[in-house]
Scaffold this active site. Structure first.
Site, PDB file in Angstrom:
ATOM      1  N   HIS A 181      42.208  23.842 -17.886  1.00 30.36           N
ATOM      2  CA  HIS A 181      41.519  22.756 -17.181  1.00 30.36           C
ATOM      3  C   HIS A 181      42.537  22.059 -16.270  1.00 30.36           C
ATOM      4  O   HIS A 181      43.181  21.085 -16.643  1.00 30.36           O
ATOM      5  CB  HIS A 181      40.947  21.768 -18.200  1.00 30.36           C
ATOM      6  CG  HIS A 181      40.125  20.668 -17.600  1.00 30.36           C
ATOM      7  ND1 HIS A 181      38.749  20.707 -17.533  1.00 30.36           N
ATOM      8  CD2 HIS A 181      40.490  19.489 -17.035  1.00 30.36           C
ATOM      9  CE1 HIS A 181      38.302  19.609 -16.966  1.00 30.36           C
ATOM     10  NE2 HIS A 181      39.345  18.851 -16.646  1.00 30.36           N
ATOM     11  N   ASP A 189      39.336  29.389 -24.556  1.00 33.26           N
ATOM     12  CA  ASP A 189      39.852  29.598 -23.199  1.00 33.26           C
ATOM     13  C   ASP A 189      38.791  29.253 -22.151  1.00 33.26           C
ATOM     14  O   ASP A 189      38.409  30.066 -21.318  1.00 33.26           O
ATOM     15  CB  ASP A 189      40.326  31.034 -23.009  1.00 33.26           C
ATOM     16  CG  ASP A 189      41.319  31.153 -21.843  1.00 33.26           C
ATOM     17  OD1 ASP A 189      41.709  30.104 -21.297  1.00 33.26           O
ATOM     18  OD2 ASP A 189      41.702  32.288 -21.507  1.00 33.26           O
ATOM     19  N   GLU A 238      43.287  21.596 -21.492  1.00 31.34           N
ATOM     20  CA  GLU A 238      44.017  20.817 -20.485  1.00 31.34           C
ATOM     21  C   GLU A 238      45.475  20.611 -20.891  1.00 31.34           C
ATOM     22  O   GLU A 238      45.764  20.190 -22.010  1.00 31.34           O
ATOM     23  CB  GLU A 238      43.348  19.464 -20.285  1.00 31.34           C
ATOM     24  CG  GLU A 238      43.934  18.667 -19.123  1.00 31.34           C
ATOM     25  CD  GLU A 238      43.111  17.438 -18.797  1.00 31.34           C
ATOM     26  OE1 GLU A 238      43.230  16.939 -17.664  1.00 31.34           O
ATOM     27  OE2 GLU A 238      42.349  16.976 -19.672  1.00 31.34           O
TER      28      GLU A 238
END
Length: 560
Positions: free
Chosen positions: A478, A529, A538
């Site tokens: 992310h 994932d 993230e």
């Protein structure tokens, strides 16, 4: 008879499985995942990650070439040059609270392990200075401190490269009548710690940092209050202060004492250390329901599919929920064993206790037994086999605390374990946790290594959670800049909503953010994932910063 034997066999297998699981948790890492890791390569990449998070005008020495200059007009709205600094995670906002903590931890890593970094020391020093150069820009006015750049709601509505940003780059500041003691104190701590790093390398720069750190600390202490109250929805729910600002004031005083040698800061710590382990009732109440929908600003900025609103339990999304472990006392304040295991961008309790325990371990003149006692409680609250353990471990051995971005706990708490283990070696001490459970420095180092090894691939998924390290690692993190085509690949601007297809695609990120360590798997060691699962996918600067020190140490001691 056959059915009875089958039932007995099934029961036996169940008991054996449970015993195996108990052994896994007790060790903090199962024997089946032992892999020989290249700590030197991991160290190099963990530092390189910070170049991918840089904001501002990039130097010619920039090694991640897909990143380009960005946010070159930050501060224009207030007439101050605020170009530079770091983006905290996968968005394009500069949040000074976590940025300053990341810088403090990078500096602490260099202070403790610089002799073990070899050729990577140069890059570690650059990473630290990139942070403090920016913090100096934010603190030129003794009565006004800039603590954030970028409208977080508008930023999180867009999926665009930092190089293309056209969302408001609003500057948010604290002043006398709108205090922010926690963020100012953490900025002071970062500059004080970095002044130690540069004392013999660049004495002029070191002196400038120390002078500025003293000024900023005086502001934080004189005008007490939380920036969560002053700036409200502009910092919450993104980086709210849930632990109170007192721990940051003591944390800053600790670093100023070490940097300046002045007894004043030691006296400050001893006069205020009763705040450690105690948080006000109002803060704990915030942990259960801190904001209404309107206060979150959701009416101003409707959610996009990739908005980074912290959807975990309020008060625990990033550094743990203090109400979860707190015990109310007659005076209306809270304390509790769980806080001994709190350390991160929000809470400094464990870090302060470990930091000051070094004085007693090395026979310095001050009496610091309360800190050492609390440091021992910290160890017992982390140790898997301890009866007073206040954290959880996944079946594969990963340390877990409530909320998201869990790897931050694994790296930060492991860093403290390693630091304390080195202090213990000096005194040859043993920590007793009760029920005949004790720990030596070697056990602490083993547990810290197990956490690092898990991150690097010694886990049930058999994957590294550091991008670019090992044969298998996250492909869809992310992170806006990493997922979108680079300027070299796509010279034309990619507007706010035009980036959405790159967010929703199942394709791998276009630009590997080498060295990025992500939030990590769930409590069952499973990692999907997926960019959409930002809690897991993230990366953040405050995950990597403590890991730098850990990797430097294990690089020099690769054999168990």
């Amino acid at each position: 008879m056959g059915e009875s034997n089958s039932s007995n066999m099934l029961l036996l297998l169940l008991v054996m499985a449970m015993a195996t699981m108990t052994n896994v948790c007790a060790q903090g890492n199962p024997d089946g995942y032992n892999i020989k890791h290249n700590y030197s390569d991991a160290l190099k990449k963990s530092i390189l990650f910070f170049e991918g998070q840089r904001s501002g005008e990039l130097p010619s020495s920039q090694r991640l070439k897909w990143r380009k200059d960005s946010a070159l007009h930050d501060g224009d709205d207030v007439g101050v040059n605020l170009v530079g600094g770091y983006y905290d995670a996968g968005d394009n906002v500069k949040f000074n609270f976590p940025m300053a903590f990341s810088t403090t931890m990078l500096a602490w890593s260099v202070i403790e392990f610089s002799k073990l970094m070899d050729t990577e020391l140069k890059y570690a020093l650059e990473a630290v200075r990139w942070g403090t150069d920016y913090l100096l820009k934010c603190t030129t006015n003794p009565d006004l401190i800039h603590v954030q750049v970028g409208d977080p709601y508008e930023d999180h509505k867009c999926w665009e490269r930092p190089e293309d940003m056209d969302t408001p780059r609003t500057t948010y500041s604290i002043r006398k009548d709108m205090p922010g003691s926690e963020v100012a104190a953490e900025m002071a701590a970062a500059m004080a710690a970095t002044s130690i790093v540069y004392k013999n390398i660049d004495p002029v720069y070191s002196a400038k940092l120390l002078k500025r750190a003293i000024m900023v600390f005086e502001f934080a202490d004189k005008y007490r209050g939380s920036y969560s109250d002053s700036l409200k929805e502009w910092v919450c729910p993104f980086y709210c202060d849930y632990s109170g600002y007192q721990d940051e004031l003591i944390w800053a005083a600790a670093w100023l004492h070490r940097a300046s040698g002045k007894r004043f800061y030691w006296n400050y710590v001893m006069s205020n250390n009763h705040y450690l382990g105690r948080i006000s009732e109002s803060r704990v109440n915030q942990s259960s329901s801190p904001f209404s929908t309107s206060e979150l600003g959701l009416n101003k900025a409707p959610r996009s599919p990739f908005s980074k609103f912290r959807e975990a339990e309020p008060g625990s999304h990033k550094s743990g929920g203090y109400g979860k472990y707190g015990v109310r006392e007659p005076n209306g304040l809270y304390s509790g064993g769980g806080i001994f295991a709190e350390f991160g961008w929000d809470a400094k309790f464990a870090g302060i206790n470990i930091f000051f325990s070094k004085m007693l371990m090395k026979g310095e003149e001050y009496y610091v037994d309360p800190f050492r006692s609390n440091a021992n409680k910290f160890v017992c609250s982390i140790l898997p086999e301890s009866p007073s353990r206040s954290v959880e471990y996944s079946p594969g051995g990963l340390l877990f605390k409530p909320g998201g971005s869990n790897m931050q706990h694994s790296t930060a708490l492991s860093f403290l374990l390693l630091i304390y283990a080195r202090y213990l070696k000096h005194g040859s001490d043993i920590i007793h946790c009760g029920n005949n459970v004790s720990a030596t420095s070697s056990r602490l180092i083993e547990l810290a290594r197990n956490q690092v090894d898990y991150i690097l691939g010694s886990n049930p998924m058999k994957m590294s959670y550091m991008v670019g390290y090992g044969q298998k690692y996250p492909q869809r993190i992310h992170h806006r800049g990493s997922s979108l085509p680079s300027i070299d690949q796509h010279p034309n601007r990619i507007a706010c909503s035009d980036g959405t297809p790159y967010y929703t695609t199942d394709e791998s990120n276009r630009n590997p953010l080498i060295g990025a360590v992500i939030g990590g798997p769930d409590m069952n060691d499973v990692y999907a994932d997926s960019r959409a699962q930002f809690v897991n996918s993230e990366p953040t600067t405050y995950i990597n910063a403590p890991l730098v020190g850990l990797l430097a140490y294990f690089k020099a001691r690769p054999v168990r």
